[in-house]
Scaffold this active site. Structure first.
Site, PDB file in Angstrom:
ATOM      1  N   MET A  31       0.969  -1.188  -0.230  1.00 31.24           N
ATOM      2  CA  MET A  31      -0.442   0.156  -0.084  1.00 31.24           C
ATOM      3  C   MET A  31       0.788   1.715   0.089  1.00 31.24           C
ATOM      4  SD  MET A  31      -2.716  -1.375   1.908  1.00 31.24           S
ATOM      5  CE  MET A  31      -2.569  -0.596   3.839  1.00 31.24           C
ATOM      6  N   HIS A  35       9.081   0.707   3.601  1.00 30.40           N
ATOM      7  CA  HIS A  35      10.139   0.891   4.374  1.00 30.40           C
ATOM      8  C   HIS A  35      10.715  -0.065   4.218  1.00 30.40           C
ATOM      9  CE1 HIS A  35       7.624  -2.043   6.436  1.00 30.40           C
ATOM     10  NE2 HIS A  35       6.966  -0.855   5.596  1.00 30.40           N
ATOM     11  N   GLY A  37      11.021  -3.082   5.526  1.00 32.70           N
ATOM     12  CA  GLY A  37      10.656  -4.593   5.585  1.00 32.70           C
ATOM     13  C   GLY A  37      10.175  -4.901   3.764  1.00 32.70           C
ATOM     14  N   HIS A  38       9.285  -3.828   3.353  1.00 27.12           N
ATOM     15  CA  HIS A  38       9.136  -4.248   1.725  1.00 27.12           C
ATOM     16  C   HIS A  38      10.098  -4.088   1.225  1.00 27.12           C
ATOM     17  CE1 HIS A  38       5.739  -0.925   3.470  1.00 27.12           C
ATOM     18  NE2 HIS A  38       5.164  -2.162   2.913  1.00 27.12           N
ATOM     19  N   GLN A 149       5.674 -11.693   6.991  1.00 30.40           N
ATOM     20  CA  GLN A 149       5.709 -12.406   8.625  1.00 30.40           C
ATOM     21  C   GLN A 149       4.947 -11.035   9.725  1.00 30.40           C
ATOM     22  OE1 GLN A 149       4.701 -15.478   8.753  1.00 30.40           O
ATOM     23  NE2 GLN A 149       4.303 -16.069  11.225  1.00 30.40           N
ATOM     24  N   MET A 185       8.591  -2.820  11.609  1.00 34.21           N
ATOM     25  CA  MET A 185       8.259  -2.241  10.847  1.00 34.21           C
ATOM     26  C   MET A 185       7.380  -2.171  10.019  1.00 34.21           C
ATOM     27  SD  MET A 185      12.138  -0.742   8.737  1.00 34.21           S
ATOM     28  CE  MET A 185      13.148  -0.862   9.926  1.00 34.21           C
ATOM     29  N   SER A 186       7.091  -1.174  10.076  1.00 32.35           N
ATOM     30  CA  SER A 186       5.039  -0.367   9.378  1.00 32.35           C
ATOM     31  C   SER A 186       4.745   0.299   9.070  1.00 32.35           C
ATOM     32  CB  SER A 186       3.577  -1.034  10.949  1.00 32.35           C
ATOM     33  OG  SER A 186       2.741  -0.286  10.636  1.00 32.35           O
ATOM     34  N   SER A 187       4.343   1.061   8.475  1.00 32.39           N
ATOM     35  CA  SER A 187       3.617   2.432   7.363  1.00 32.39           C
ATOM     36  C   SER A 187       3.390   3.273   9.077  1.00 32.39           C
ATOM     37  CB  SER A 187       3.214   2.566   6.373  1.00 32.39           C
ATOM     38  OG  SER A 187       3.447   1.512   4.995  1.00 32.39           O
ATOM     39  N   ARG A 188       2.229   1.975   9.387  1.00 31.50           N
ATOM     40  CA  ARG A 188       1.864   3.331  10.415  1.00 31.50           C
ATOM     41  C   ARG A 188       2.244   3.296  11.738  1.00 31.50           C
ATOM     42  NH1 ARG A 188      -2.183  -0.470   9.279  1.00 31.50           N
ATOM     43  NH2 ARG A 188      -3.695   0.856   8.432  1.00 31.50           N
TER      44      ARG A 188
HETATM   45  O1  PAF Z   1      -0.396  -6.201   3.532  1.00 34.53           O
HETATM   46  C1  PAF Z   1      -0.632  -4.930   2.861  1.00 34.53           C
HETATM   47  O2  PAF Z   1       0.155  -3.798   2.239  1.00 34.53           O
HETATM   48  C2  PAF Z   1      -1.904  -4.932   2.168  1.00 34.53           C
HETATM   49  O3  PAF Z   1      -2.443  -5.442   3.225  1.00 34.53           O
HETATM   50  C3  PAF Z   1      -2.103  -6.275   1.005  1.00 34.53           C
HETATM   51  C4  PAF Z   1      -1.548  -7.169   0.567  1.00 34.53           C
HETATM   52  C5  PAF Z   1      -1.001  -4.884  -0.245  1.00 34.53           C
HETATM   53  C6  PAF Z   1      -3.088  -5.664  -0.181  1.00 34.53           C
HETATM   54  O4  PAF Z   1      -3.683  -4.589   0.226  1.00 34.53           O
END
Ligand code: PAF
Length: 281
Positions: A31, A35, A37-38, A149, A185-188
């Site tokens: 989304m 960061h 993690g992605h 995970q 790590m999280s965007s939030r």
């Molecule tokens: O994990 C996320 O960021 C979302 O749930 C995903 C898998 C991109 C679906 O919108």
């Protein structure tokens, strides 16, 4: 230079060209607000596959009323740069109208696995996730798709969806990437004030305590959850949404850990809802 495609036809065309050139295709659904993690997922895809697509789409159907859809961090230019530097060839960044045109009426639902944990606290959330992920799979036609995970329930649900619907896609789940003090790590995390950011490490500390207890041969879920609860509640601005232990594959509640168990928690730190988990056994 990473190419940013806004529509489905150009995305399909770019992926088809890569396939014609003999490349395998990896997809990292996101989304945005990328960061580490992605980026670990993008790097893994780039190492495994000849062509990596990163989708960037803040999916409205997985947000409930009163959740942070409007506030969710967005920055496509920066995301494209980060994803490109990590090895992505294509960013698919559709608009909401592209994904859900007027008259849209079709949803994908996975039963049972969506009943507990975040599914119980965020009704409809996983229906939105499985719907958008199915659409992304159909648009990008990847050989492999990469998930973190940290969203353990999401990963189990997507694996089951792929199995049940005979989708010819390998789902690869990579470890949670953490800040030096353990916060996942999280965007939030961007929403946290400095004081909340300090308190937010309680999620990881609680999970570490669960790991210690398990190592000390404690198998009672009641005891593990009680100790985790005390760690989280010791912080001033926290509110527990849930702390649960479930069977790691079926996500069904358990009382004793006798097989791999997912110990997961969701905690509000101030107004920000954070999740994290470990697998024991
Ligand atoms: O994990 C996320 O960021 C979302 O749930 C995903 C898998 C991109 C679906 O919108």
């Amino acid at each position: 230079m990473t190419y940013v495609a806004r529509d489905i036809v150009e995305t399909r065309r770019a992926v088809a060209e890569a396939r014609t050139a003999g490349k395998t295709v990896g997809l990292v659904p996101t989304m945005g607000a990328l960061h580490e993690g992605h980026l670990s997922l993008v790097r893994a895809s780039a190492a495994d596959c000849g062509y990596t697509v990163v989708s960037v789409f803040v999916n409205p159907t997985q947000f409930g009323p009163g959740e942070d859809l409007e506030r969710y961090p967005r920055g496509l230019e920066n995301d494209a740069k980060l994803a490109g530097d990590a090895g992505a060839e294509l960013i698919f960044a559709p608009t909401t109208d592209t994904m859900y045109p007027a008259g849209y009426a079709t949803y994908v639902e996975v039963e049972r696995l969506t009943d507990g944990l975040c599914g119980a606290r965020r009704p409809g959330h996983f229906r939105g996730v499985t719907t958008v992920v199915t659409k992304l799979f159909n648009i990008c036609k990847p050989d492999a798709a990469y998930f973190g995970q940290k969203d353990a329930q999401q990963a189990v649900i997507i694996k089951r969806m792929v199995r049940d619907l005979d989708l010819d896609i390998e789902i690869r789940v990579l470890p949670t990437v953490r800040e030096p003090d353990g916060l996942a790590m999280s965007s939030r995390n961007e929403y946290l004030s400095a004081e909340e950011r300090l308190q937010a490490t309680c999620l990881y500390r609680a999970l570490q305590r669960a790991e210690e207890l398990y190592a000390e041969r404690v198998r009672s879920v009641g005891r593990i959850i009680a100790e985790m609860t005390a760690i989280v509640e010791a912080e001033r601005d926290t509110r527990i949404d849930y702390i649960s232990a479930v069977d790691a594959e079926e996500l069904s509640p358990i009382e004793e850990i006798t097989a791999p168990a997912l110990v997961a928690l969701a905690v509000f730190v101030g107004e920000t809802r954070l999740i994290d988990n470990v697998v024991l056994g």
